[in-house]
Design an enzyme around this catalytic site. Structure first.
Site, PDB file in Angstrom:
ATOM      1  N   LYS B  47      63.480 -87.091  19.198  1.00  0.00           N
ATOM      2  CA  LYS B  47      62.366 -86.231  18.801  1.00  0.00           C
ATOM      3  C   LYS B  47      62.916 -85.004  18.082  1.00  0.00           C
ATOM      4  O   LYS B  47      63.959 -84.475  18.453  1.00  0.00           O
ATOM      5  CB  LYS B  47      61.611 -85.802  20.068  1.00  0.00           C
ATOM      6  CG  LYS B  47      60.571 -84.714  19.868  1.00  0.00           C
ATOM      7  CD  LYS B  47      59.265 -85.275  19.355  1.00  0.00           C
ATOM      8  CE  LYS B  47      58.237 -84.191  19.058  1.00  0.00           C
ATOM      9  NZ  LYS B  47      57.086 -84.729  18.310  1.00  0.00           N
ATOM     10  N   GLY B  74      52.340 -81.417  17.962  1.00  0.00           N
ATOM     11  CA  GLY B  74      52.750 -80.027  17.808  1.00  0.00           C
ATOM     12  C   GLY B  74      54.233 -79.809  18.040  1.00  0.00           C
ATOM     13  O   GLY B  74      54.653 -78.723  18.435  1.00  0.00           O
ATOM     14  N   LEU B  75      55.034 -80.861  17.786  1.00  0.00           N
ATOM     15  CA  LEU B  75      56.499 -80.741  17.844  1.00  0.00           C
ATOM     16  C   LEU B  75      57.006 -80.161  19.161  1.00  0.00           C
ATOM     17  O   LEU B  75      57.862 -79.276  19.195  1.00  0.00           O
ATOM     18  CB  LEU B  75      57.006 -79.939  16.646  1.00  0.00           C
ATOM     19  CG  LEU B  75      56.903 -80.703  15.323  1.00  0.00           C
ATOM     20  CD1 LEU B  75      57.031 -79.757  14.141  1.00  0.00           C
ATOM     21  CD2 LEU B  75      57.929 -81.816  15.234  1.00  0.00           C
ATOM     22  N   CYS B 134      57.049 -82.243   8.593  1.00  0.00           N
ATOM     23  CA  CYS B 134      56.013 -82.426   9.604  1.00  0.00           C
ATOM     24  C   CYS B 134      54.736 -81.714   9.165  1.00  0.00           C
ATOM     25  O   CYS B 134      54.758 -80.525   8.858  1.00  0.00           O
ATOM     26  CB  CYS B 134      56.437 -81.911  10.961  1.00  0.00           C
ATOM     27  SG  CYS B 134      55.182 -82.280  12.176  1.00  0.00           S
ATOM     28  N   ASN B 199      57.230 -89.362   6.483  1.00  0.00           N
ATOM     29  CA  ASN B 199      56.613 -88.778   7.665  1.00  0.00           C
ATOM     30  C   ASN B 199      55.126 -89.152   7.645  1.00  0.00           C
ATOM     31  O   ASN B 199      54.677 -89.882   6.760  1.00  0.00           O
ATOM     32  CB  ASN B 199      56.807 -87.253   7.670  1.00  0.00           C
ATOM     33  CG  ASN B 199      56.878 -86.699   9.082  1.00  0.00           C
ATOM     34  OD1 ASN B 199      56.080 -87.071   9.932  1.00  0.00           O
ATOM     35  ND2 ASN B 199      57.826 -85.817   9.327  1.00  0.00           N
ATOM     36  N   GLY B 272      57.627 -96.557  14.557  1.00  0.00           N
ATOM     37  CA  GLY B 272      57.103 -95.587  15.518  1.00  0.00           C
ATOM     38  C   GLY B 272      55.852 -96.076  16.201  1.00  0.00           C
ATOM     39  O   GLY B 272      55.863 -96.557  17.333  1.00  0.00           O
TER      40      GLY B 272
HETATM   41  C1  LIG Z   1      53.188 -89.224  18.067  1.00  0.00           C
HETATM   42  C2  LIG Z   1      54.077 -89.028  16.882  1.00  0.00           C
HETATM   43  C3  LIG Z   1      55.013 -87.999  16.899  1.00  0.00           C
HETATM   44  C4  LIG Z   1      55.863 -87.803  15.804  1.00  0.00           C
HETATM   45  N1  LIG Z   1      56.798 -86.815  15.841  1.00  0.00           N
HETATM   46  C5  LIG Z   1      57.684 -86.670  14.827  1.00  0.00           C
HETATM   47  C6  LIG Z   1      58.739 -85.720  14.891  1.00  0.00           C
HETATM   48  O1  LIG Z   1      58.889 -84.996  15.872  1.00  0.00           O
HETATM   49  N2  LIG Z   1      59.596 -85.634  13.840  1.00  0.00           N
HETATM   50  C7  LIG Z   1      59.489 -86.446  12.734  1.00  0.00           C
HETATM   51  O2  LIG Z   1      60.304 -86.345  11.836  1.00  0.00           O
HETATM   52  N3  LIG Z   1      58.503 -87.362  12.659  1.00  0.00           N
HETATM   53  C8  LIG Z   1      57.604 -87.495  13.674  1.00  0.00           C
HETATM   54  N4  LIG Z   1      56.621 -88.461  13.589  1.00  0.00           N
HETATM   55  C9  LIG Z   1      56.531 -89.309  12.389  1.00  0.00           C
HETATM   56  C10 LIG Z   1      57.231 -90.649  12.608  1.00  0.00           C
HETATM   57  O3  LIG Z   1      58.622 -90.463  12.822  1.00  0.00           O
HETATM   58  C11 LIG Z   1      57.026 -91.572  11.398  1.00  0.00           C
HETATM   59  O4  LIG Z   1      57.596 -90.981  10.269  1.00  0.00           O
HETATM   60  C12 LIG Z   1      55.559 -91.870  11.112  1.00  0.00           C
HETATM   61  O5  LIG Z   1      54.828 -91.992  12.315  1.00  0.00           O
HETATM   62  C13 LIG Z   1      55.358 -93.139  10.288  1.00  0.00           C
HETATM   63  O6  LIG Z   1      55.872 -94.271  10.948  1.00  0.00           O
HETATM   64  P1  LIG Z   1      54.981 -95.276  11.867  1.00  0.00           P
HETATM   65  O7  LIG Z   1      53.783 -95.660  11.087  1.00  0.00           O
HETATM   66  O8  LIG Z   1      55.893 -96.415  12.193  1.00  0.00           O
HETATM   67  O9  LIG Z   1      54.635 -94.487  13.084  1.00  0.00           O
HETATM   68  C14 LIG Z   1      55.754 -88.657  14.675  1.00  0.00           C
HETATM   69  C15 LIG Z   1      54.799 -89.673  14.674  1.00  0.00           C
HETATM   70  C16 LIG Z   1      53.962 -89.879  15.748  1.00  0.00           C
HETATM   71  C17 LIG Z   1      52.951 -90.998  15.712  1.00  0.00           C
END
Ligand SMILES: Cc1cc2nc3c(=O)[nH]c(=O)nc-3n(C[C@H](O)[C@H](O)[C@H](O)COP(=O)(O)O)c2cc1C
Ligand SMILES: Cc1cc2nc3c(=O)[nH]c(=O)nc-3n(C[C@H](O)[C@H](O)[C@H](O)COP(=O)(O)OP(=O)(O)OC[C@H]3O[C@@H](n4cnc5c(N)ncnc54)[C@H](O)[C@@H]3O)c2cc1C
Ligand code: FES
Lengths: 260, 311
Positions: B47, B74-75, B134, B199, B272
């Site tokens: 994360k 919210g990171l 983000c 992202n 993800g």
């Molecule tokens: C619940 C959640 C939390 C995420 N938190 C982060 C994060 O902390 N840092 C980041 O670079 N991307 C974050 N992402 C983005 C994912 O790493 C990814 O780029 C994005 O969800 C697209 O991929 P997916 O469709 O397979 O989920 C988050 C995504 C989700 C759904």
């Protein structure tokens, strides 16, 4: 809602038809609509502008929740008037499985909510059920009469002896297991109670399904907030702070854990 | 006929398959890294972490709106100091599985990006991902770093200066920019060794009955199937613009989705939201499905497929 697709996991407004005080800080909420779900699963209840928190399902047709007033969301749920709406996301998580002929239930606090729903399903499936309840004091004992009305025998334990026997719920489950061996013990309650029941079942060789509480945020297995140490330790204890065990997500893998 | 070769080389890293756990999905503890390793993931991203701890937003923070997920967590993170311990332990736990660990950082200013990077480098992750994209945080002027070539490059330079030459860095880009190829070229010019894209896509879900946005933060990031075509287009544009490896991420839910990502030019594939649709096991299942797809199509290696759709 679109006729093309009906996403199940969006919040849906449920209309409150009855809100009844169970004790000094607990209310049963009954809604007009039903929910397609299993005992042990939970929902996220959202009050727009207030917040969203997880609650066990106490009944499915119609949906029923039991809410203890501990903070902003639960407090606001207590003041929702009959006819007003609560937004529901779910059902979420893995519930209890109906196995064998006999199920022993062990409840602490609002843990009676999912277990009452489970008892009704178990009886409907032709199983027999018995419930052990633990509480601090008589005023904290919830829904004993509702189990009795189902014909489910109830053993009550209170810490101050003001109702039933004095002591912890494990005393009642020990006696119940000795009297009639259950095919599984299903429990919901505070952490300490679940850990004690887990140890007891390990010693007595009883299969158990335990519903764990955790800090839930997404409820979708994504954010990691609800991680608990794997509840299936060799010695029947939680592996707190151990990274040797793969993490367990209470919201997606649970809240109910299973161990033979 | 021998089975398809799923091994993947990403910069110096040897991965047994190209599936990478994307940042922010269950990357919050070493026991969850272990879980991902045990189900067969190729690499794990932690994360994103910042200098100071962050609690994140109140609920609702995420929901499935039908064609994907929206989130504004919210990171949430324990801060860089604590994260160093988590990553060091995670690295040790992943070692026996041969699963590389990717750290992820973000910050509010260019300088702070450097500070966080220097701290996190102490944990010796295999790769450092720099999250400049983000949608739930932005620079002090409200513009995400990922939106402008100059600020994206400035962050990359700051991180590169802080960690030296030994630690490879990947910069994670946002999909909602005018020309993602130019942003990619700018960060590579500034010292990025790889690109992660994409992202989440900024969005909003409104509840008509409640007459308000569902997320407490009002807006959030879209992920899952809805963004796959956006991700494929972005990866293809980046692959045209730069030569560095790409961790193609966004809407990958099956082995065939992963194949599409590689055909668009990705070296590795981030996963993800599939964890919500298919459980944590998805991280291994998608790799197996990719192997089965390649086998059925007579494709022997990832190199054979890479970028084939965009030539
Ligand atoms: C619940 C959640 C939390 C995420 N938190 C982060 C994060 O902390 N840092 C980041 O670079 N991307 C974050 N992402 C983005 C994912 O790493 C990814 O780029 C994005 O969800 C697209 O991929 P997916 O469709 O397979 O989920 C988050 C995504 C989700 C759904
Ligand atoms: C799977 C699951 C099922 C749940 N089922 C139910 C249910 O059926 N009924 C129900 O009432 N709650 C249930 N909960 C707990 C409920 O989600 C929390 O109590 C929730 O935090 C209440 O939100 P709030 O905004 O009212 O209070 P918060 O602001 O979240 O909490 C206020 C304070 O009360 C404390 N607190 C939380 N729970 C309790 C408690 N039980 N007793 C004393 N203090 C407490 C918190 O730690 C906090 O300090 C469940 C939780 C989970 C994870
Ligand atoms: S509440 Fe987010 S992973 Fe369980």
């Amino acid at each position: 809602m679109s006729t093309m697709m009906q996403p199940t996991y969006l919040h849906r407004p449920f209309t409150l038809v009855s809100s009844k005080m169970d004790n000094y800080r607990t209310r049963s909420l009954t809604f007009a609509e039903k929910l397609d779900c299993q005992p042990g699963q939970y929902v996220m209840a959202w009050l727009p502008g207030v917040g969203e928190k997880p609650f066990s399902i106490a009944g499915d047709d119609p949906l029923q929740l039991m809410v203890v007033d501990v903070g902003p969301v639960s407090h606001s749920l207590h003041s929702v008037a009959e006819g007003q709406r609560v937004w529901i996301r779910g059902p979420l998580g893995q519930g209890y499985r109906l196995v064998g002929q006999r199920v022993l239930l062990a409840a602490g606090g609002y843990g009676v909510a999912p277990l009452y729903y489970l008892a009704r399903k178990a009886l409907a499936a032709g199983m027999s059920a018995e419930v052990c309840m633990g509480a601090r004091s008589a005023e904290d004992v919830l829904w004993a009469e509702r189990f009795q009305a189902l014909g489910v025998p109830v053993r009550v334990m209170t810490e101050d002896g003001s109702m039933g026997e004095r002591g912890l719920v494990t005393k009642a489950t020990e006696a119940a297991i000795a009297a009639a061996r259950p095919d599984s013990l299903c429990a919901c309650g505070p952490l300490g109670m679940l850990e004690a029941l887990d140890r007891q079942c390990e010693q007595l060789g009883v299969a158990r399904q335990l519903s764990w509480e955790a800090h839930m945020r997404c409820g979708m297995g994504l954010c990691g907030s609800c991680e608990l140490p794997a509840p299936q330790g060799e010695d029947g204890s939680l592996h707190r702070h151990s990274c040797q065990q793969p993490g367990w997500l209470a919201c997606l893998d649970g809240p109910v854990s299973w161990k033979e | 006929m021998g089975s398809a070769d799923l091994t993947c080389r990403l910069l110096g890293l040897e991965m047994k398959n190209p599936i990478v756990l994307a940042s922010g999905i269950i990357g919050t503890s070493s026991s969850l890294f272990l879980r991902a390793a045990q189900v067969g993931v190729g690499a794990v991203t932690a994360k994103s972490c910042s200098l100071q701890p962050r609690a994140g937003h109140p609920n609702p923070v995420a929901l499935d709106w039908g064609a994907g997920v929206i989130n504004a967590i919210g990171l949430t993170n324990p801060g860089a100091e604590e994260e160093v311990h988590l990553l060091a332990e995670g690295r040790r736990i992943l070692e026996p599985y041969g699963v590389p660990l990717i750290a992820s950082i973000f910050a509010g200013t260019v300088e702070e990006f450097g500070q966080v990077a220097a701290l996190i480098a102490q944990a010796r992750p295999h790769l450092l991902e720099v999250n400049i994209s983000c949608p739930n945080v932005a620079d002090e002027f409200g513009t995400p770093f990922a939106a402008v070539c100059e600020s994206a490059a400035a962050v990359t330079e700051s991180v590169r200066r802080a960690v030296g030459k030994d630690l490879p860095i990947a910069v994670k880009l946002a999909p909602n920019v005018y020309n993602i190829g130019r942003i990619a070229a700018a960060v590579v010019e500034a010292g990025a060794d790889a690109i992660t894209a994409i992202n989440t896509m900024p969005g909003m879900v409104i509840d008509a009955h409640a007459r308000r946005p569902v997320l407490h933060n009002r807006t959030g990031g879209l992920s899952g199937m809805a963004i796959k075509p956006i991700a494929l287009r972005c990866v293809a544009e980046i692959a045209h613009a730069v030569k560095v490896p790409i961790i193609g991420t966004g809407g990958v839910n099956t082995g065939e989705d992963a194949a599409e990502m590689i055909l668009a030019g990705a070296t590795a594939v981030g996963v993800g939201t599939a964890v919500w649709y298919r459980g944590v096991e998805a991280l291994g299942t998608i790799a197996q499905e990719l192997g089965a797809f390649m086998q059925a199509e007579g494709i022997r290696s990832l190199d054979e497929m890479r970028g084939q759709a965009i030539r």
